[in-house]
Write a protein that holds these residues in place. Structure first.
Motif, PDB file in Angstrom:
ATOM      1  N   GLU A 227     -11.532  10.862  39.452  1.00 39.40           N
ATOM      2  CA  GLU A 227     -10.812   9.646  39.805  1.00 39.40           C
ATOM      3  C   GLU A 227      -9.600  10.000  40.642  1.00 39.40           C
ATOM      4  O   GLU A 227      -9.061  11.113  40.548  1.00 39.40           O
ATOM      5  N   LEU A 228      -9.192   9.062  41.492  1.00 37.19           N
ATOM      6  CA  LEU A 228      -8.009   9.272  42.301  1.00 37.19           C
ATOM      7  C   LEU A 228      -6.764   9.132  41.426  1.00 37.19           C
ATOM      8  O   LEU A 228      -6.711   8.256  40.555  1.00 37.19           O
ATOM      9  N   VAL A 229      -5.790   9.983  41.668  1.00 37.93           N
ATOM     10  CA  VAL A 229      -4.523   9.844  40.953  1.00 37.93           C
ATOM     11  C   VAL A 229      -3.912   8.496  41.358  1.00 37.93           C
ATOM     12  O   VAL A 229      -4.183   7.984  42.459  1.00 37.93           O
ATOM     13  N   PRO A 230      -3.092   7.878  40.484  1.00 37.47           N
ATOM     14  CA  PRO A 230      -2.601   6.522  40.747  1.00 37.47           C
ATOM     15  C   PRO A 230      -1.964   6.328  42.118  1.00 37.47           C
ATOM     16  O   PRO A 230      -2.192   5.300  42.772  1.00 37.47           O
ATOM     17  N   GLU A 231      -1.199   7.302  42.597  1.00 37.33           N
ATOM     18  CA  GLU A 231      -0.504   7.120  43.874  1.00 37.33           C
ATOM     19  C   GLU A 231      -1.426   7.200  45.086  1.00 37.33           C
ATOM     20  O   GLU A 231      -0.994   6.950  46.223  1.00 37.33           O
ATOM     21  N   LYS A 232      -2.713   7.505  44.854  1.00 39.13           N
ATOM     22  CA  LYS A 232      -3.679   7.555  45.959  1.00 39.13           C
ATOM     23  C   LYS A 232      -4.716   6.418  45.899  1.00 39.13           C
ATOM     24  O   LYS A 232      -5.611   6.361  46.745  1.00 39.13           O
TER      25      LYS A 232
END
Length: 410
Positions: A227-232
């Motif tokens: 999963e993409l990290v939140p900031e991405k």
């Protein structure tokens, strides 16, 4: 004596129970699920996508049920306050050799009566500014939904209609006769006039208990995700898919917006060493032996060995997985993705090595067996349930109606 016993508490089994509740008010229905909650396996581990049906052969169950099921699922979520989002999807060609394949896919979308649009590089940049592509197909009807919430709602509707819900109940043996089925479980014996097998990853084994010969075996494939990290997460606006490799029976790694706001990337597709093998450490000797001694598996595996090895490398190498994702979003780096859940797909294989390409439903003396219902089964679940209810034999209908007292409006 129950009228209907449904084995399997995933979204297809529960949708079938709901359809029978509506078609036969007052009938005695029992849902049998070995886990302690509903939708614990394929339903609860899938990507949550509401599919359009663009990939499937025109006229197939998958194509028709995905298209009709898409509309039915959106309406159901609206009606019952279940989280969903019709966010749309783009299928992206990243290399010149993929452009003819993209055009073929566009034509298939038109044949399947879908609202699809071909867009060029500039139009793609307008809606997905971080995606690298030469051209794409835009599919507005695709979306995401909370399929666990849908499944729980199906279960509630069954219960409100008088159905019995039996969790923690594992089927151990089945005796099928002309007019009834006796089901031995870890919690006692259940008798029913008709059995419906929606056991997903174990559907072939349940069918075999009744003496049904389907000519196929379920082989489990694990799909692993990052999963993409939140900031991405802002890098993904829609669902973003590659053009599928026509020589490989899976769609390739893609980006999926989840209903909780997360963005998942994947899956790869590797053989699971257990039917419910969600991690690399999940191994069941019986399940492994069954697959490795099945000639159909090797007939499928050998022509796909090259692509299969790539999938295995992606399973063990984050860098290789990232490289596949960078074909679509080049600016991603290794620190932008973290491992998340995996799912297991129950894929039916024939003895000749061919993958069963459509939903497969078999009828027995007093039973019906759904023995292949991979993606887009969640999308199509309402329509699959209705189809099963429509296939109930007329002789059984008359027996049910003979003992069911219709409700009287006051």
């Amino acid at each position: 004596m129950y009228d209907f016993a449904i084995v399997g508490g995933g979204i297809v089994g529960l949708s079938t129970g709901m359809a029978l509740t509506k078609r036969y008010p007052g009938a005695k229905i029992i849902m049998i699920e070995k886990e302690k909650d509903w939708a614990r396996h394929q339903t609860g581990h899938n990507s949550g996508v509401i599919h359009s049906g663009i990939y499937y052969k025109p006229g197939s169950y998958k194509a028709r049920f995905a298209r009709e099921g898409n509309a039915a699922m959106v309406e159901f979520c609206k009606e019952h306050g279940i989280a969903y989002d019709v966010c749309g999807k783009v299928i992206v060609a990243t290399e010149p050799k993929e452009l003819p394949l993209l055009d073929n896919l566009y034509q298939r979308g038109l044949q399947n009566e879908l609202n699809v649009k071909k867009i060029d590089k500039e139009e793609l940049k307008e809606i997905e500014p971080h995606v690298a592509g030469l051209a794409a197909i835009r599919v507005p009807s695709c979306g995401i939904a909370d399929y666990k919430g849908v499944s729980r709602t199906f279960a509630r509707i069954i219960q409100e209609g008088g159905g019995e819900l039996r969790l923690g109940t594992k089927v151990e043996n089945i005796a099928e006769e002309a007019n009834k089925v006796t089901i031995e479980t870890n919690r006692g014996t259940i008798e029913a006039r008709f059995l419906i097998n929606c056991a997903g990853l174990h559907s072939d084994r349940v069918a075999k208990m009744t003496g049904m010969k389907t000519g196929m075996k379920i082989v489990p494939f694990r799909g692993e995700y990052y999963e993409l990290v939140p900031e991405k997460r802002h890098l993904v606006k829609h669902l973003i898919y590659p053009v599928p490799n026509p020589d490989f029976p899976f769609l390739g790694v893609h980006f999926t917006r989840m209903i909780n706001g997360e963005v998942h990337a994947g899956p790869n597709a590797v053989l699971a060493f257990k039917r419910e093998g969600y991690t690399k450490k999940d191994i069941d000797i019986k399940d492994v032996f069954e697959v490795l001694t099945y000639s159909g598996f090797w007939k499928m595996a050998m022509p796909n060995m090259k692509e299969g090895m790539k999938e295995m490398v992606r399973s063990f190498s984050k860098q290789a997985f990232l490289h596949s994702l960078q074909r679509l979003i080049p600016e991603l780096t290794e620190k932008d993705i973290v491992p998340t859940h995996a799912g297991v797909r129950a894929q039916a294989l024939m003895h000749d090595g061919s993958m069963v390409d459509d939903f497969a439903i078999f009828s027995g003396k007093s039973s019906m067996h759904v023995c292949n219902a991979p993606s887009p089964a969640a999308t199509a679940s309402i329509k699959i349930g209705e189809e099963i209810a429509n296939r109930v034999p007329e002789s059984l209908e008359s027996r049910i109606k003979a003992h069911v007292v219709p409700a009287v409006s006051v």
